[in-house]
Write a protein that holds these residues in place. Structure first.
Motif, PDB file in Angstrom:
ATOM      1  N   THR A 163     -18.432   1.171   6.867  1.00 14.50           N
ATOM      2  CA  THR A 163     -18.820   2.278   6.243  1.00 14.50           C
ATOM      3  C   THR A 163     -20.081   2.573   6.077  1.00 14.50           C
TER       4      THR A 163
ATOM      5  N   ARG B 278     -11.982  -4.280   2.483  1.00 19.85           N
ATOM      6  CA  ARG B 278     -11.356  -3.747   1.697  1.00 19.85           C
ATOM      7  C   ARG B 278     -12.514  -3.948   0.700  1.00 19.85           C
TER       8      ARG B 278
ATOM      9  N   ASP C 198      -6.913   4.180   6.894  1.00 16.38           N
ATOM     10  CA  ASP C 198      -6.550   4.214   5.905  1.00 16.38           C
ATOM     11  C   ASP C 198      -4.990   3.510   6.005  1.00 16.38           C
TER      12      ASP C 198
ATOM     13  N   GLN D 215     -12.104   3.856  11.352  1.00 12.54           N
ATOM     14  CA  GLN D 215     -11.964   4.600   9.693  1.00 12.54           C
ATOM     15  C   GLN D 215     -13.005   6.186  10.207  1.00 12.54           C
TER      16      GLN D 215
ATOM     17  N   LEU E  97     -14.304  -0.629   1.596  1.00  9.28           N
ATOM     18  CA  LEU E  97     -13.869   0.801   0.943  1.00  9.28           C
ATOM     19  C   LEU E  97     -13.257   0.892  -0.642  1.00  9.28           C
TER      20      LEU E  97
END
Length: 222
Positions: free
Chosen positions: A154, A218, A81, A75, A221
């Motif tokens: 995250t 999923r 990504d 990340q 993000l």
């Protein structure tokens, strides 16, 4: 060379360069096994009886050490990504990263277990049983940890969250791994039943862990 093979080799190279894979995990495993006899005392019979439990708890804690970096590093440098935009299903990518993580952290624990078992005064048959259960059970710890690492991807300082999420889910693996190992030590209960359940838990985590991890990434993000 396929994309998945490249991911495995990349993660293994990173684990070796960072030094957070095999060396730190085995060192922590050794520390737990060495410290426990000091707390219990010089009772060799007691040490032999609870030796499998000490090894399993040490392996569980050691396997948690690097889990928070499983997706967080990707990340931070943007690799995650790119993986999301690739044609390879994210669940398959998660399974591949879990495999690489187990090779880097789980396999060294399994290889170190026979040597550390000698420190706990285990018999050869018990050593073989503990190693076999760790070989079967550590993939389950990794692939359940995959879900916690994906949920924390995250979050800053998500390492503690991963441990809090994973430890309760790891209890069945711990219970049946120790039960199968103790069966070889005491001989009071059959080895096959808890070992079969441990195998089933590992197979279930191999299937469900990457699926849940892909969904968590999923969702995190979006």
């Amino acid at each position: 060379m396929t994309a998945l093979t490249s991911i495995v080799l990349r993660d293994l190279r990173l684990a070796v360069r960072v030094g957070g894979g095999a060396f730190v995990g085995v060192l922590f495993f050794l520390t737990v096994v060495v410290v426990m006899p000091f707390a219990i005392g010089p009772d060799l019979n007691l040490l032999r009886r609870i030796g499998p439990a000490i090894l399993w708890v040490g392996a569980l804690l050691a396997s948690l050490l690097a889990l928070d970096r499983l997706f967080a590093q990707d990340q931070e440098d943007g690799t995650l990504d790119l993986l999301l935009m690739a044609h390879t299903p994210l669940e398959l990518v998660a399974a591949t990263k879990g495999l690489a993580h187990w090779i880097a952290t789980g396999v060294p624990l399994v290889l170190a277990a026979p040597v550390l078992s000698l420190l706990l005064n285990l018999e050869p048959a018990a050593i073989g049983a503990v190693v076999l259960t760790l070989l079967v059970g550590t993939p389950a710890l990794t692939f359940i940890g995959l879900v916690g690492a994906a949920l924390a991807v995250t979050l800053r300082r998500g390492g503690l969250l991963v441990a809090v999420l994973i430890l309760p889910l790891s209890i069945p693996i711990l219970v049946f791994g120790i039960s199968a190992s103790n069966a070889a030590v005491t001989g009071g209960v059959p080895f096959g039943a808890p070992f079969t359940i441990l195998c089933a838990l590992s197979l279930g985590s191999l299937v469900l862990g990457p699926v849940a991890a892909g969904a968590a990434i999923r969702a995190g993000l979006d």
